[in-house]
Design a protein around this motif. Structure first.
Motif, short mmCIF file in Angstrom:
data_model
loop_
_atom_site.label_atom_id
_atom_site.label_comp_id
_atom_site.label_asym_id
_atom_site.label_seq_id
_atom_site.Cartn_x
_atom_site.Cartn_y
_atom_site.Cartn_z
N ASN A 128 0.83 -1.22 0.00
CA ASN A 128 0.00 0.00 0.00
C ASN A 128 0.86 1.26 0.00
OD1 ASN A 128 0.93 -0.44 2.52
ND2 ASN A 128 -1.07 -0.48 3.54
N LYS A 130 2.09 1.71 -3.55
CA LYS A 130 1.04 2.16 -4.46
C LYS A 130 0.89 3.66 -4.48
CE LYS A 130 -2.23 -1.48 -5.39
NZ LYS A 130 -3.27 -2.32 -4.79
N LYS A 131 1.13 4.28 -3.30
CA LYS A 131 1.03 5.73 -3.21
C LYS A 131 1.89 6.41 -4.25
CE LYS A 131 0.15 6.74 1.65
NZ LYS A 131 0.84 7.14 2.87
N TYR A 132 3.03 5.76 -4.49
CA TYR A 132 3.96 6.35 -5.46
C TYR A 132 3.85 5.69 -6.83
CZ TYR A 132 5.71 8.47 -1.26
OH TYR A 132 5.79 9.18 -0.12
N ARG A 133 2.71 5.06 -7.07
CA ARG A 133 2.41 4.39 -8.34
C ARG A 133 3.45 3.32 -8.70
NH1 ARG A 133 0.44 9.49 -11.96
NH2 ARG A 133 -1.32 10.03 -10.64
N LEU A 134 3.93 2.65 -7.67
CA LEU A 134 4.88 1.56 -7.92
C LEU A 134 4.16 0.24 -7.68
CD1 LEU A 134 8.00 2.87 -5.99
CD2 LEU A 134 7.58 2.97 -8.45
N GLU A 135 4.57 -0.77 -8.41
CA GLU A 135 3.98 -2.07 -8.20
C GLU A 135 4.62 -2.71 -6.97
OE1 GLU A 135 3.74 -5.73 -11.04
OE2 GLU A 135 3.23 -3.90 -12.16
N PHE A 166 7.70 -1.10 -11.76
CA PHE A 166 6.66 -0.13 -12.13
C PHE A 166 5.45 -0.84 -12.68
CE2 PHE A 166 10.74 2.01 -12.44
CZ PHE A 166 10.53 3.12 -11.65
#
Lengths: 378, 503
Positions: A324, A327-332, A378
């Motif tokens: 989670n 995800k904030k940083y748009r990373l997988e 990513f």
């Protein structure tokens, strides 16, 4: 077997398998003209061609033959939290296609022939345990393999191969068959060897040779541990090998001790014989590769050592960033880790590295390295 | 360039031999190989097979180096200076540091046996060609067996009987089947049986070969007579040695002649030594043994006479020791032999032979080096090896005549050598007699054949100790190290073959 009625209800046993196999195979990798008797034209005299018999053919060549039997057992306990795998094998190689040595009084040194019989036996065990299997998980796997080879027979009832007396019926292939080093004579500083009766000699003869050891480890394996808790994980893998000996060509080269105009190892310099009464492992420094009326400086078992080792082959500490948060940083996903290779070794082998095959002279040792890394997906 | 020529030549041989039987050849993949069944069925095939027997003599283990340099290193005239660590153990008479000619010699002997069996069937050869083939092959078989037996066994004139394990393996049958070779467990013949076999071959070769045959690079009647005088000397057959030497000296239409004080040095500088009766021929530059183990590289660092300030050419590993230099009449060198630059002028006596010894290039110091070989054929490290030459005939005969109680004859032969070697030599009015005469004959052999592979055998056959101050060696002729070890792989598994004493 777990499905058999008498085991179905035993809850502690979660898996039980027994395996057996037997096979026979041939090897047809035979060169095309090994049967033929040949003359070769690779010599010269008086700037004219010269031909000579280069190969004494053998019209009776056949395939090699191998018989192999395996027996194995798989056991699982407590829902496979403990598993044990055992494999035992025995291989017999027959009609080996080898160069059979000839006495050079025939004008030839060898012919190709199907000869001899060899046996390989081994036992492999793997035990895997998972003591914790929750948020904190720990899996530990240990394996060990035992192996043994020996020559069962040669040809014509010979007990050893004439061209290579280290190949002997009842002994492993890859044996060292030479005179045993007896250290330095404290009175004179000369190197000594044992003769076959255990007496000291400066000039060991062919009769003084014996089996010193062989180049195949009798036991080897590894121990792997994986621990994880939340995002953290720790992997540690140990590797070990016991029971093999090797000629240390590197050490021999660097212990020439005034045999050549090059520097010697400080160990050799410090432990060299200097005065009558010195009890030291290194003979007196001597310009030449042999003392007066003595066998050569590297004769016999002087530079044959055990290569036994235990090595921390790999250790990795990693941390996976929570999903989670990533995800904030748009990373997988993302992982940070530190990995060390060959960080620690226990060995009594005198040269750089006990983990090698072939000759160790001039080879580059395995490097020790530490990697710090970040993996971002990513 | 040389390699190319060679490949084309080999191809040519194969194709020449192939014409007669194309079918049989079809499944032989290598262009340099041919089926044994057709190899010896043509005139060329026999000629090329004989060439191969000669070519084995070129090897480092034989007359490329070892039969000269290893034996001289073991004897008392040389010092191995360790410049390349070569010949140090031989110079110290370390066990196992000896010549190793067993396998190579027997390979040659097998080729001789096979070719002797094959040549009578060549239909288009003349009787003269067949006689020459048999003559050359029998000379070579005698020569190879003599080298084997004088090295691996005692020499008949001095046998330590309680250490005598016999001569060498005698075999006169060629091997051409796996069954025969795998069933072969040979034993050693006695020393005298070996010499009988050698004589039978050598006598036959004398009957068959013409006086000079194809010159000094091949066997000839002249070479057979000269070799015969040496074999008889080693055997202690003095009358035969005397008569063979005489026959070789008086042979008309033979090869070469004795040099004297005016052409001795130029003789040694020529590619073909005028005294040579038989030599091992390195016909092309590519055949030289290179910068480490050729005779030139072993003995000298010089590229040309007097070039001690020039570029280093060879290793210069084996140099004359102080004893030999003094005997040669050279002075002005330091006791430890190594001279820091610049080297001082040397003083030379009237012995012309010492002019072949001079300062080498500075490599861990200058040494006085032997320059009998220095690329005389026209390229670095490229020299022929003279095996039999004229001076030996007189010295063999002098010794034989001494043993036959013909001291006057011995004295006269000795003075043939001395008058051709000492500038301004006059025969002393009072002849040497007894031991003094014998000692002088031996001393002249040592000076004449320094570094030509005689000295070790002269000590061995006369039961003389090898005494050197540097390295310090005092080795009696009873010491087991005098004989080499027969390769262990020949003895292992063959109960019939007895190893030499002490190994």
């Amino acid at each position: 077997m777990k499905e058999e009625n008498f085991l179905k209800k035993v809850n502690a046993i979660s898996d039980f398998k027994l395996r057996y196999s037997f096979g026979q195979a041939g090897n047809d990798q035979i060169g095309n003209v090994l049967y033929a008797q040949l003359y070769s034209a690779t010599r010269l005299y008086g700037n004219a061609s010269a031909i000579f018999p280069s190969q004494l053919g053998n019209p009776d060549l056949t395939w090699e033959n191998r018989e192999e039997s395996n027996i194995g057992l798989d056991l699982g306990f407590f829902k496979n939290r403990i598993t044990l795998t055992v494999d035992a094998y025995k291989r017999i190689n027959k009609d080996l296609l080898l160069a059979r040595p000839l006495y050079s009084t025939t004008g030839f040194t060898s012919i190709q022939q199907n000869l001899g019989k060899m046996e390989n036996k081994g036992l492999e065990l793997m035990l895997s345990v998972t003591p914790f299997d929750g948020k904190f998980k720990w899996t530990s796997t240990f394996n060990i393999a035992f192996q043994k080879n020996k020559v069962l027979e040669l040809y014509d009832g010979l007990q050893s191969l004439p061209s290579d007396a280290s190949i002997r019926v009842g002994s492993p292939i890859g044996s060292f068959f030479t005179a045993e080093w007896a250290g330095v004579n404290p009175a004179t500083g000369r190197g000594m060897w044992y003769d076959i009766n255990g007496n000291l000699t400066y000039n060991p003869t062919a009769n003084d040779r014996k089996i010193i050891g062989d180049i195949y480890p009798s036991k080897f394996g590894g121990w792997n541990n994986t621990l994880s808790y939340k995002g953290f994980s720790l992997d540690a893998f140990f590797q070990y090998e016991y029971g093999r000996v090797r000629l240390d060509g590197q050490y021999q080269q660097m212990m020439r001790m005034a045999g050549a105009t090059v520097n010697t190892l400080s160990y050799g310099f410090i432990t060299r014989w200097q005065n009558p009464g010195d009890i030291v492992p290194t003979p007196r420094a001597f310009n030449g590769l042999a003392d007066y009326n003595s066998a050569g400086w590297g004769t016999g078992s002087r530079y044959i050592f055990r290569t036994d080792y235990i090595r921390l082959k790999q250790v990795t500490l990693g941390y996976d960033i929570p999903a989670n948060f990533a995800k904030k940083y748009r990373l997988e996903g993302a992982r940070v880790y530190v990995q060390g290779i060959n960080l620690w070794t226990y060995t009594e082998w005198p040269s750089y590295d006990p983990e090698f095959t072939g000759d160790n002279f001039g080879i580059i040792p395995q490097s020790k390295n530490i990697t710090v890394g970040v993996q971002v997906r990513f | 360039m040389k390699i190319k020529t060679f490949k084309i030549l080999s191809l040519a041989v194969c194709s020449a031999l192939l014409i007669s039987s194309c079918k049989k050849q079809l499944d032989i993949p290598s262009r340099n190989s041919l089926d044994a069944g057709v190899a010896l069925t043509t005139k060329n095939g026999i000629e090329y097979a004989i060439n191969s027997v000669y070519s084995i003599l070129k090897r480092e283990s034989h007359y490329g180096r070892d039969l000269f340099s290893v034996t001289d290193a073991m004897a008392d005239i040389a010092f191995a200076n360790g410049r390349s660590s070569r010949l140090l153990a031989e110079n110290r008479n370390t066990a196992l540091a000896n010549v190793i000619i067993w396998a190579g010699s027997y390979a040659a002997i097998n080729e001789i046996n096979l070719t002797l069996a094959a040549y009578p069937a060549i239909s288009d050869a003349t009787a003269a060609e067949k006689a020459r083939w048999e003559g050359e092959l029998k000379f070579l078989r005698a020569f190879y067996y003599f080298d084997l037996v004088r090295n691996y066994a005692y020499i008949p004139t001095y046998v330590v009987s309680n250490q005598d394990k016999g001569g060498v393996v005698i075999n006169l049958q060629g091997f051409n089947s796996a069954a025969a070779a795998t069933g072969y467990f040979p034993s050693r013949s006695s020393i005298s049986e070996c010499y009988s076999q050698i004589w039978s071959d050598l006598y036959r070769s004398m009957e068959l070969l013409s006086n000079a045959n194809k010159g000094r690079n091949y066997a000839s009647k002249h070479a057979a007579l000269a070799l015969g005088s040496r074999i008889a000397l080693y055997e202690g057959n003095w009358a035969r040695c005397d008569s063979f030497a005489t026959a070789a000296i008086t042979l008309s239409g033979g090869i070469g002649s004795l040099t004297n004080t005016s052409n001795y040095v130029t003789g040694w500088r020529a590619a073909d030594h005028p005294e040579a009766i038989f030599q091992v021929w390195y016909a092309t530059l590519a055949e030289n043994l290179g910068v480490n183990t050729s005779l030139a590289a072993t003995h000298t660092t010089l590229s040309a006479p007097g070039a001690f300030a020039g570029v280093r050419q060879g290793q210069g590993d084996l140099v004359p020791n102080a004893f030999l230099l003094t005997q040669l009449g050279i002075s002005g060198f330091p006791t430890n032999l190594a001279q820091s630059p610049p080297p001082p002028a040397l003083t030379y006596s009237n012995d012309i032979r010492n002019r072949l010894f001079e300062w080498g290039v500075n490599a861990s110091g200058h040494y006085v080096e032997c320059t009998k070989w220095m690329g005389k054929n026209g390229g670095p490290n490229w020299d022929n090896t003279v095996v039999l030459r004229w001076a030996e005939l007189y010295l063999n005969r002098a010794e034989a005549r001494f043993r036959l109680a013909n001291e006057a004859g011995a004295w006269s032969d000795l003075n043939v050598i001395r008058s051709n070697r000492y500038v301004g030599f006059t025969v002393p009015p009072v002849p040497l007699t007894g031991q003094a005469l014998l000692d002088e004959i031996w001393r002249q052999r040592m000076l004449e054949f320094a570094f030509e592979g005689h000295r070790f055998y002269d000590l061995k056959r006369n039961g003389l100790s090898i005494v050197k101050t540097n390295p310090a060696v005092n080795m009696p002729a009873t010491d087991y190290r005098l004989l080499p070890r027969i390769p262990t792989s020949e003895v292992d598994g063959n109960p019939n073959l007895v190893q030499n004493f002490g190994y």
